[in-house]
Design an enzyme around this catalytic site. Sequence first.
Site, PDB file in Angstrom:
ATOM      1  N   ASP A  31     -14.044  -2.476   1.928  1.00  0.00           N
ATOM      2  CA  ASP A  31     -13.167  -2.678   3.099  1.00  0.00           C
ATOM      3  C   ASP A  31     -13.986  -2.280   4.335  1.00  0.00           C
ATOM      4  OD1 ASP A  31      -9.887  -1.205   4.001  1.00  0.00           O
ATOM      5  OD2 ASP A  31     -11.400  -2.167   5.227  1.00  0.00           O
ATOM      6  N   GLU A  55     -11.078   0.529  -4.159  1.00  0.00           N
ATOM      7  CA  GLU A  55     -11.421   0.093  -2.807  1.00  0.00           C
ATOM      8  C   GLU A  55     -12.130   1.197  -2.037  1.00  0.00           C
ATOM      9  OE1 GLU A  55      -7.941  -1.318  -0.780  1.00  0.00           O
ATOM     10  OE2 GLU A  55      -8.948  -1.501   1.147  1.00  0.00           O
ATOM     11  N   ASP A  87      -7.203   2.847  -3.333  1.00  0.00           N
ATOM     12  CA  ASP A  87      -7.996   2.785  -2.102  1.00  0.00           C
ATOM     13  C   ASP A  87      -8.337   4.209  -1.677  1.00  0.00           C
ATOM     14  OD1 ASP A  87      -7.510   1.319   1.241  1.00  0.00           O
ATOM     15  OD2 ASP A  87      -9.217   2.325   0.289  1.00  0.00           O
ATOM     16  N   ASN A 108     -10.543   5.023   0.917  1.00  0.00           N
ATOM     17  CA  ASN A 108     -10.941   5.165   2.330  1.00  0.00           C
ATOM     18  C   ASN A 108     -12.124   6.118   2.487  1.00  0.00           C
ATOM     19  OD1 ASN A 108      -7.639   4.593   2.847  1.00  0.00           O
ATOM     20  ND2 ASN A 108      -9.076   3.494   4.168  1.00  0.00           N
ATOM     21  N   LYS A 135      -0.835  -0.796  -4.531  1.00  0.00           N
ATOM     22  CA  LYS A 135      -2.106  -0.132  -4.175  1.00  0.00           C
ATOM     23  C   LYS A 135      -1.779   1.321  -3.877  1.00  0.00           C
ATOM     24  CE  LYS A 135      -4.779  -0.254   0.076  1.00  0.00           C
ATOM     25  NZ  LYS A 135      -5.585  -1.112   0.994  1.00  0.00           N
ATOM     26  N   LEU A 136      -2.491   2.219  -4.548  1.00  0.00           N
ATOM     27  CA  LEU A 136      -2.272   3.653  -4.326  1.00  0.00           C
ATOM     28  C   LEU A 136      -3.424   4.217  -3.501  1.00  0.00           C
ATOM     29  CD1 LEU A 136      -1.289   4.841  -7.937  1.00  0.00           C
ATOM     30  CD2 LEU A 136       0.231   4.020  -6.105  1.00  0.00           C
ATOM     31  N   LYS A 137      -3.102   4.910  -2.438  1.00  0.00           N
ATOM     32  CA  LYS A 137      -4.123   5.654  -1.708  1.00  0.00           C
ATOM     33  C   LYS A 137      -4.521   6.841  -2.575  1.00  0.00           C
ATOM     34  CE  LYS A 137      -4.369   3.433   2.190  1.00  0.00           C
ATOM     35  NZ  LYS A 137      -5.638   2.855   2.683  1.00  0.00           N
ATOM     36  N   SER A 146       0.858  -1.189   0.000  1.00  0.00           N
ATOM     37  CA  SER A 146       0.000   0.000   0.000  1.00  0.00           C
ATOM     38  C   SER A 146       0.893   1.238   0.000  1.00  0.00           C
ATOM     39  CB  SER A 146      -0.886  -0.006   1.240  1.00  0.00           C
ATOM     40  OG  SER A 146      -1.761   1.097   1.214  1.00  0.00           O
ATOM     41  N   GLY A 178      -4.613  -4.872   5.497  1.00  0.00           N
ATOM     42  CA  GLY A 178      -3.638  -4.648   6.569  1.00  0.00           C
ATOM     43  C   GLY A 178      -3.960  -3.397   7.371  1.00  0.00           C
ATOM     44  N   LYS A 181     -10.158  -7.925   6.688  1.00  0.00           N
ATOM     45  CA  LYS A 181      -9.282  -7.545   7.800  1.00  0.00           C
ATOM     46  C   LYS A 181      -9.869  -8.151   9.064  1.00  0.00           C
ATOM     47  CE  LYS A 181      -7.921  -3.028   6.003  1.00  0.00           C
ATOM     48  NZ  LYS A 181      -8.116  -1.569   6.182  1.00  0.00           N
TER      49      LYS A 181
HETATM   50  C1  LIG Z   1      -3.516   3.739   8.345  1.00  0.00           C
HETATM   51  S1  LIG Z   1      -4.489   3.135   6.999  1.00  0.00           S
HETATM   52  C2  LIG Z   1      -4.991   1.552   7.485  1.00  0.00           C
HETATM   53  C3  LIG Z   1      -6.133   1.101   6.580  1.00  0.00           C
HETATM   54  C4  LIG Z   1      -5.680   0.833   5.148  1.00  0.00           C
HETATM   55  N1  LIG Z   1      -4.614  -0.156   5.114  1.00  0.00           N
HETATM   56  C5  LIG Z   1      -3.707  -0.152   4.115  1.00  0.00           C
HETATM   57  O1  LIG Z   1      -3.672   0.655   3.224  1.00  0.00           O
HETATM   58  C6  LIG Z   1      -2.643  -1.224   4.194  1.00  0.00           C
HETATM   59  C7  LIG Z   1      -1.826  -1.028   5.427  1.00  0.00           C
HETATM   60  C8  LIG Z   1      -0.849  -2.182   5.599  1.00  0.00           C
HETATM   61  O2  LIG Z   1      -0.070  -2.430   4.655  1.00  0.00           O
HETATM   62  O3  LIG Z   1      -0.894  -2.826   6.659  1.00  0.00           O
HETATM   63  C9  LIG Z   1      -6.839   0.382   4.274  1.00  0.00           C
HETATM   64  O4  LIG Z   1      -7.858   1.091   4.287  1.00  0.00           O
HETATM   65  O5  LIG Z   1      -6.767  -0.637   3.578  1.00  0.00           O
HETATM   66 MG   LIG Z   2      -8.772   0.024   2.635  1.00  0.00          MG
END
Ligand SMILES: CSCC[C@@H](NC(=O)CCC(=O)O)C(=O)O
Ligand SMILES: [Mg+2]
Length: 368
Positions: A239, A214, A189, A191, A161-163, A135, A291, A263
């Site tokens: 998610d 995502e 992703d 969020n 995976k790009l935020k 990520s 994660g 998760k």
């Molecule tokens: C601090 S962001 C935690 C939630 C985020 N997690 C990730 O992007 C992967 C984090 C990891 O590699 O553990 C998600 O929404 O999927």
């Molecule tokens: Mg996510």
Amino acid sequence: MKLSGVELRLISMPLVAPFRTSFGVETTREILLLRAVTDEAEGWGECVAMSDPLYSSEYVHAAVDVLTRFFIPALADVPELDGNAVAPALAKFKGHRMAKAALETAVLDAELRAQGRSMGRELGAVRDRVPCGVSVGIMDSIDELLDAVGGYLDAGYLRIKLKIEPGWDIAPVRAVRERFGDEVLLQVDANTAYTMADARHLAGLDPFGLLLIEQPFDEEDVLGHAELARVVSTPVCLDESITSARAAADAIRLGACQIVNIKPGRVGGYLEARRIHDVCSANGVAVWAGGMLETGIGRAANVALAALPGFTVPGDTSASDRYYRTDITEPFVLDQGHLAVPTGPGIGVTPIPDELAAVTSKVDWLPL
Ligand SMILES: CSCC[C@@H](NC(=O)CCC(=O)O)C(=O)O
Ligand SMILES: [Mg+2]
């Protein structure tokens, strides 16, 4: 088993670099670890709640409180305690799934260690190693992003995976495609950063051959995701919305997701995570292991989960050094883009005392 008590330990893990998402920037991960002490063995559980209620409503100090005042005392009345007995004992309490997950995992780990069974075997793992994605946070510039992505690809990660968030979405995706080509497995992703008003804009991601988008909308907007899935061609993955096997079944039935990020902390534990895997597999929906920046404790269990048959796309089970210079367990090291599934009893790892002590900020013992 008889539970004699639970240790609650707060640790503070500095990240190797700030990790920015649409809801904030993480520079140090404050983590609650549980150690369940029974008459047969000890077990570990990692609570994935963040310091602040920004990913979900849970946060570390709320988890400490609800475990201390309600969840751990509730286990005192369980005559024959094992991993399967925890969720029923806590069912009368609403929510706090991450706190429940940590306690269930610690008890399950103790049970499995006592019986010499691995978490992978318990959950139904069919692989001895899992393909790993990574990520990548929101960055200050496209150049910085491309350097980071290049480094992860060089390290062997099999999926990027790009935020994303409004203002940082199509441009970074286009830049990664232009620099690294169309073969790289790529997903985004959000969020929950968008709404249905952004649907047409999000369709602008369709030409880039993403594996999935995502959680673009609010976790409660399941129908909105179903509507979006009719507008964009990129598969929608959920998610935050998927808090249980029932939620997964409803989302699938409503056409709100084509892929699910599982998760264990978000859903109340590894046993519910397996049920979600089973529901998704029964409906032909692929799943992958999400994660929460876990230490080796949570990472070990996540890698075991990711070895189940329905986990058919690389997850966010990165190596320990993706987030931490030093892990509190033996580090998880990427090998040809894969992590090995622990084979020892229980989660198969234990904290290294000196490393654990170095990051510990508070320890409380709760006798039963
Ligand atoms: C601090 S962001 C935690 C939630 C985020 N997690 C990730 O992007 C992967 C984090 C990891 O590699 O553990 C998600 O929404 O999927
Ligand atoms: Mg996510």
